[in-house]
Design a protein around this motif. Structure first.
Motif, PDB file in Angstrom:
ATOM      1  N   ARG A 196       1.268   4.142  -3.006  1.00 54.30           N
ATOM      2  CA  ARG A 196       1.226   5.602  -2.567  1.00 54.30           C
ATOM      3  C   ARG A 196       2.202   6.443  -3.007  1.00 54.30           C
ATOM      4  NH1 ARG A 196      -2.674   8.982  -1.024  1.00 54.30           N
ATOM      5  NH2 ARG A 196      -3.794   7.126   0.014  1.00 54.30           N
TER       6      ARG A 196
ATOM      7  N   SER B 287      -0.417   6.917   7.463  1.00 53.00           N
ATOM      8  CA  SER B 287      -1.374   6.137   6.845  1.00 53.00           C
ATOM      9  C   SER B 287      -1.261   5.863   5.298  1.00 53.00           C
ATOM     10  CB  SER B 287      -2.817   6.553   7.130  1.00 53.00           C
ATOM     11  OG  SER B 287      -3.652   5.661   6.487  1.00 53.00           O
TER      12      SER B 287
ATOM     13  N   ASP C 146      -4.246   6.900  11.249  1.00 51.16           N
ATOM     14  CA  ASP C 146      -5.086   7.630  10.572  1.00 51.16           C
ATOM     15  C   ASP C 146      -5.077   8.850  10.849  1.00 51.16           C
ATOM     16  OD1 ASP C 146      -5.344   5.154   8.943  1.00 51.16           O
ATOM     17  OD2 ASP C 146      -7.263   4.678  10.318  1.00 51.16           O
ATOM     18  N   GLY C 147      -4.644   9.333  11.896  1.00 51.75           N
ATOM     19  CA  GLY C 147      -5.056  10.689  12.148  1.00 51.75           C
ATOM     20  C   GLY C 147      -3.997  11.191  13.556  1.00 51.75           C
TER      21      GLY C 147
ATOM     22  N   GLN D 210      -4.630   8.933  16.791  1.00 56.75           N
ATOM     23  CA  GLN D 210      -3.920   7.582  16.929  1.00 56.75           C
ATOM     24  C   GLN D 210      -2.484   7.653  17.088  1.00 56.75           C
ATOM     25  OE1 GLN D 210      -5.373   5.226  13.714  1.00 56.75           O
ATOM     26  NE2 GLN D 210      -7.390   5.230  14.046  1.00 56.75           N
TER      27      GLN D 210
ATOM     28  N   ARG E 159      -1.513  -0.750  14.261  1.00 48.51           N
ATOM     29  CA  ARG E 159      -2.785  -1.325  14.882  1.00 48.51           C
ATOM     30  C   ARG E 159      -2.428  -2.480  15.869  1.00 48.51           C
ATOM     31  NH1 ARG E 159      -6.837  -0.852   9.990  1.00 48.51           N
ATOM     32  NH2 ARG E 159      -6.787   1.487   9.759  1.00 48.51           N
TER      33      ARG E 159
ATOM     34  N   ASN F  37       3.012   2.348  10.272  1.00 40.45           N
ATOM     35  CA  ASN F  37       1.782   2.618   9.094  1.00 40.45           C
ATOM     36  C   ASN F  37       0.403   2.247  10.038  1.00 40.45           C
ATOM     37  OD1 ASN F  37       0.333   2.943   6.806  1.00 40.45           O
ATOM     38  ND2 ASN F  37       0.657   0.793   6.339  1.00 40.45           N
ATOM     39  N   LYS F  38      -0.533   2.742   9.407  1.00 41.71           N
ATOM     40  CA  LYS F  38      -2.059   2.535   9.884  1.00 41.71           C
ATOM     41  C   LYS F  38      -2.342   3.568  11.167  1.00 41.71           C
ATOM     42  CE  LYS F  38      -1.862  -2.312   8.297  1.00 41.71           C
ATOM     43  NZ  LYS F  38      -2.199  -3.727   8.720  1.00 41.71           N
TER      44      LYS F  38
ATOM     45  N   GLU G  41      -3.059   4.184   3.362  1.00 46.69           N
ATOM     46  CA  GLU G  41      -3.925   4.111   2.705  1.00 46.69           C
ATOM     47  C   GLU G  41      -4.598   5.321   2.402  1.00 46.69           C
ATOM     48  OE1 GLU G  41      -8.226   1.518   2.882  1.00 46.69           O
ATOM     49  OE2 GLU G  41      -6.688   1.403   4.230  1.00 46.69           O
ATOM     50  N   HIS G  42      -4.593   6.261   3.361  1.00 47.23           N
ATOM     51  CA  HIS G  42      -5.261   7.572   3.370  1.00 47.23           C
ATOM     52  C   HIS G  42      -4.371   8.612   3.053  1.00 47.23           C
ATOM     53  CE1 HIS G  42      -8.085   4.910   5.938  1.00 47.23           C
ATOM     54  NE2 HIS G  42      -8.512   5.439   4.768  1.00 47.23           N
TER      55      HIS G  42
ATOM     56  N   THR H 132       0.767  -1.211   0.116  1.00 43.45           N
ATOM     57  CA  THR H 132      -0.063  -0.008  -0.123  1.00 43.45           C
ATOM     58  C   THR H 132       0.899   1.257  -0.022  1.00 43.45           C
ATOM     59  OG1 THR H 132      -1.546  -1.285   1.306  1.00 43.45           O
ATOM     60  CG2 THR H 132      -1.860   1.237   1.142  1.00 43.45           C
TER      61      THR H 132
ATOM     62  N   TYR I 194      -2.210  10.152   5.350  1.00 40.25           N
ATOM     63  CA  TYR I 194      -1.632  10.791   6.483  1.00 40.25           C
ATOM     64  C   TYR I 194      -0.378  10.860   6.820  1.00 40.25           C
ATOM     65  CZ  TYR I 194      -1.205  12.220  11.473  1.00 40.25           C
ATOM     66  OH  TYR I 194      -0.979  12.748  12.394  1.00 40.25           O
TER      67      TYR I 194
END
Length: 463
Positions: free
Chosen positions: A21, A145, A122-123, A126, A93, A119-120, A147-148, A17, A150
């Motif tokens: 990105r 992140s 999201d903001g 966290q 996570r 990683n992971k 995926e998103h 991922t 961030y």
């Protein structure tokens, strides 16, 4: 020569991922199932006007029951050795893992800079998930992140700042590299064949069918010519494809056929020509790429029961739609006749990119029509007015006819065979398109009726 960044980490932490990105394309297959990536996957990236290469690697485990684990570890170690910077991805996570500790210890002796990414995340809410990872004694830790997006820009700013400047290549590589897709059924020996051609263990090889999942590009320069080999996932019958992941892999393999110049269709010579081999060859034929049949594992064939001539005859009988594709029997394991693949690729590619002059192709079609006139259509003879080549890769010709829909497929095949015979294009697909002639001109009276431009003296008198 661009700097190289290797992305490593244990399985399912989001390496692919993050790779997607950074390169801003969905190059790597992403799935929740661990162990998706097995080969090294290269991609080009640019950040802050700094170009670099990114390498996605398989999940690294120091001890695992997965039969691919030793191969993947070797691939990861080689990717790290080739890189100018290393990015180790951690899972925010799931928290800290013993495998993370083991890999961190291995990287402490690395000569190149290492970036540790959690990683992971999201903001900002966290960010507290980073606390567990400070126990590794690593600083700084980058929270992001993949995926998103961030935190990714700040991380990339520091990454490119640590990369060395691009170095001039010792030898200029032809930007128009010959694109070669290696396709075939699972476990036919595609990856082994590429490793033999490259002279190094670039692809993960195993007796387990379905080892390769991504369509992996590898550049090679040989005798002044550049080749881009694409190792693809094995294409099996639809009824056998039950995993969503494998369906994505097959789609990428078919897309690789659309982008390639020459397809090496690898067959398992020990098992003989199968229905699925012919189906894979049909995919290459439908996409109009050049093709070479490579019968691998010839070292396992009993020469008393099957000769290369007999195998070729059986293959020609089954794949009549590819009469132009050369056939070669090889052994990727022993290297038998593997060196002959490159001359065949060059020969097919030369014909695949050939352009025939308009006068030459018109003469060939005109003489063919005179020798064998086409059938009548509604009481009128078909007329072939003009032929020209409109494109290459493969050579494509357009013939203007008074009734293009009335040209029988057998006459279509006759004209193609005449073009092959007269031009020597016997190892490449050809396309012949019939079109209706528009804008008829009376050439007999054209010059007579054409107005001549007035002279300067006449224009002065009028003034």
């Amino acid at each position: 020569m661009k700097p190289v960044v290797a992305i490593i980490g244990r399985p399912n932490v989001g390496k692919s991922t993050l790779f997607n990105r950074i390169v801003r394309r969905r190059e790597a297959i992403v799935d929740n199932l661990p162990g998706v990536t097995r080969d090294r996957l290269y991609g080009e990236a640019v950040w802050d006007e700094r170009p670099f290469l990114v390498v996605d690697t398989g999940g690294f485990l120091s001890g695992d029951d997965d039969p691919f684990a030793p191969h993947i570890r070797r691939q990861v170690e080689q990717a790290v050795a080739e890189s100018d910077a290393v990015v180790m991805v951690l899972d925010g996570r799931q928290g800290l893992s013993p495998f993370d500790r083991d890999l961190t210890l291995r990287l402490r002796s690395a000569d190149q800079p290492v970036f540790y990414v959690v990683n992971k995340i999201d903001g900002p809410a966290q960010e507290e998930l980073l606390h567990d990872f400070y126990a590794l004694g690593l600083e700084p830790l980058y929270s992001l992140s993949a995926e998103h997006g961030y935190g990714v820009p700040d991380f990339l700013d520091d990454l490119v700042a640590a990369l060395p400047a691009p170095q001039p290549a010792p030898e200029q590589i032809d930007p128009e590299a010959v694109r070669v897709a290696v396709v075939g059924r699972p476990n036919a020996g595609k990856s082994s064949l590429i490793n033999r051609l490259l002279g190094q263990e670039r692809m993960v090889v195993s007796e387990v069918a379905g080892t390769t999942r991504d369509a992996v590009d590898t550049l090679l320069q040989r005798q002044g010519r550049a080749y881009r080999f694409i190792d693809t996932a094995g294409i099996r019958r639809k009824a056998k494809v039950d995993l969503k992941l494998e369906k994505f892999s097959i789609i990428k393999a078919l897309k690789s056929l659309e982008a390639c110049d020459v397809a090496l269709i690898v067959l398992d010579a020990e098992q003989g020509v199968t229905e699925q081999d012919i189906r894979v060859a049909g995919y290459a034929h439908d996409r109009g790429c050049g093709a070479v049949f490579v019968a691998n594992k010839w070292d396992l064939v009993d020469a008393r029961t099957l000769t290369p001539h007999q195998f070729t005859r059986e293959l020609r009988e089954s794949a009549r739609f590819l009469p132009h594709a050369p056939v070669l029997t090889v052994s990727a394991l022993t290297g038998q006749r593997v060196a002959k693949i490159f001359p065949l690729i060059d020969s097919v590619f030369a014909q695949y990119t050939t352009r025939i002059g308009t006068g030459v192709i018109n003469r060939i079609v005109t003489e063919a029509v005179q020798r064998n006139e086409p059938s009548m259509h509604k009481g009128r003879r078909l007329k072939f007015y003009y032929t020209t080549q409109v494109s290459e890769r493969p050579p494509t010709f357009v013939t203007f006819v008074n009734h293009p829909e009335a040209v029988h497929f057998s006459y279509h095949r006759f004209l193609l065979n005449q073009i092959r015979l007269q031009t020597g294009l016997d190892q490449t697909p050809l396309r012949l398109i019939f079109r209706q002639r528009t804008g008829k001109i009376d050439f007999a009276n054209w010059k007579k009726n054409k107005q001549k431009p007035k002279s300067k003296k006449t224009r002065r008198k009028k003034r």
